[in-house]
Motif scaffolding. Structure first.
Motif, PDB file in Angstrom:
ATOM      1  N   ASN A 184     -18.887 -36.213  31.287  1.00 53.05           N
ATOM      2  CA  ASN A 184     -18.155 -35.047  30.820  1.00 53.05           C
ATOM      3  C   ASN A 184     -18.317 -33.880  31.793  1.00 53.05           C
ATOM      4  O   ASN A 184     -17.345 -33.167  32.079  1.00 53.05           O
ATOM      5  CB  ASN A 184     -18.628 -34.657  29.418  1.00 53.05           C
TER       6      ASN A 184
ATOM      7  N   PRO B  73      -5.370 -33.410  29.467  1.00 57.88           N
ATOM      8  CA  PRO B  73      -4.931 -34.615  30.181  1.00 57.88           C
ATOM      9  C   PRO B  73      -3.427 -34.623  30.459  1.00 57.88           C
ATOM     10  O   PRO B  73      -2.989 -35.214  31.450  1.00 57.88           O
ATOM     11  CB  PRO B  73      -5.341 -35.767  29.261  1.00 57.88           C
TER      12      PRO B  73
ATOM     13  N   GLY C 265      -9.092 -26.644  26.991  1.00 59.50           N
ATOM     14  CA  GLY C 265     -10.447 -27.145  26.772  1.00 59.50           C
ATOM     15  C   GLY C 265     -11.448 -26.037  26.531  1.00 59.50           C
ATOM     16  O   GLY C 265     -12.327 -26.151  25.665  1.00 59.50           O
TER      17      GLY C 265
ATOM     18  N   VAL D  58      -5.544 -31.614  23.872  1.00 58.87           N
ATOM     19  CA  VAL D  58      -4.761 -32.730  24.408  1.00 58.87           C
ATOM     20  C   VAL D  58      -3.908 -32.272  25.596  1.00 58.87           C
ATOM     21  O   VAL D  58      -3.461 -33.092  26.405  1.00 58.87           O
ATOM     22  CB  VAL D  58      -3.883 -33.372  23.307  1.00 58.87           C
TER      23      VAL D  58
ATOM     24  N   TYR E  27     -13.493 -40.063  27.598  1.00 54.28           N
ATOM     25  CA  TYR E  27     -14.184 -38.764  27.538  1.00 54.28           C
ATOM     26  C   TYR E  27     -13.248 -37.635  27.093  1.00 54.28           C
ATOM     27  O   TYR E  27     -13.084 -36.649  27.802  1.00 54.28           O
ATOM     28  CB  TYR E  27     -14.798 -38.444  28.908  1.00 54.28           C
ATOM     29  N   PRO E  28     -12.680 -37.750  25.910  1.00 50.92           N
ATOM     30  CA  PRO E  28     -11.775 -36.693  25.452  1.00 50.92           C
ATOM     31  C   PRO E  28     -12.549 -35.417  25.119  1.00 50.92           C
ATOM     32  O   PRO E  28     -13.754 -35.425  24.937  1.00 50.92           O
ATOM     33  CB  PRO E  28     -11.146 -37.293  24.194  1.00 50.92           C
ATOM     34  N   LEU E  29     -11.819 -34.324  25.049  1.00 50.11           N
ATOM     35  CA  LEU E  29     -12.441 -33.035  24.680  1.00 50.11           C
ATOM     36  C   LEU E  29     -12.558 -32.928  23.171  1.00 50.11           C
ATOM     37  O   LEU E  29     -11.850 -33.450  22.421  1.00 50.11           O
ATOM     38  CB  LEU E  29     -11.613 -31.868  25.242  1.00 50.11           C
TER      39      LEU E  29
ATOM     40  N   ARG F 291      -9.874 -37.884  30.412  1.00 49.05           N
ATOM     41  CA  ARG F 291      -9.646 -37.068  29.214  1.00 49.05           C
ATOM     42  C   ARG F 291      -8.754 -37.760  28.183  1.00 49.05           C
ATOM     43  O   ARG F 291      -8.890 -37.516  26.994  1.00 49.05           O
ATOM     44  CB  ARG F 291      -9.059 -35.709  29.585  1.00 49.05           C
ATOM     45  N   PHE F 292      -7.852 -38.631  28.628  1.00 49.35           N
ATOM     46  CA  PHE F 292      -7.065 -39.412  27.669  1.00 49.35           C
ATOM     47  C   PHE F 292      -7.907 -40.525  27.070  1.00 49.35           C
ATOM     48  O   PHE F 292      -7.738 -40.887  25.936  1.00 49.35           O
ATOM     49  CB  PHE F 292      -5.850 -40.057  28.354  1.00 49.35           C
TER      50      PHE F 292
END
Length: 124
Positions: free
Chosen positions: A2, A74, A64, A71, A122-124, A118-119
């Motif tokens: 991250n 990404p 972020g 979303v 390891y998304p936010l 990010r998709f």
């Protein structure tokens, strides 16, 4: 991972913001001296690319950091990757050497990596 993605997002945002601001503020003649491909494009297209780069840079960080619609991070990275793919094709069409094409390739790969991270895992 991250932390790596955040560092990558900040680095890409800095590069794209600087590039976009340059396209928006530097007079066309000086821009053509720095980036010869600009001579092949109408000035309105160069300005539009600058706007896309500045908005993309903001999209890499602000959602972020603010926690509002994360979303978009990404999606911004994917949009910038598409922009760099088109830049790569422009350089190929012009017959540019690797030195002129390499920045677009590197930014394409890094933007794609950020979008994937990010998709995906390891998304936010």
């Amino acid at each position: 991972m991250n932390v790596v993605l955040w560092v990558l997002a900040f680095a890409l945002a800095a590069v794209f913001a600087a590039s976009g601001i340059m396209k928006l503020t530097v007079p066309r003649e000086k821009l053509i001296e720095r980036t010869p491909y600009a001579a092949d494009l109408p000035h309105s297209v160069v300005l539009a690319i600058g706007v896309v780069e500045v908005l993309g840079a903001a999209g890499l960080l602000l959602p972020g950091l603010l926690g509002i619609a994360p979303v978009l991070v990404p999606l911004a990275a994917a949009g910038l990757a598409i922009t760099m793919a088109l830049a790569f094709l422009t350089h190929i069409r012009r017959g540019d050497q690797l030195a002129q094409t390499l920045p677009a390739i590197v930014l394409l790969v890094l933007s794609t990596l950020l979008a994937w991270g990010r998709f995906g895992p390891y998304p936010l």
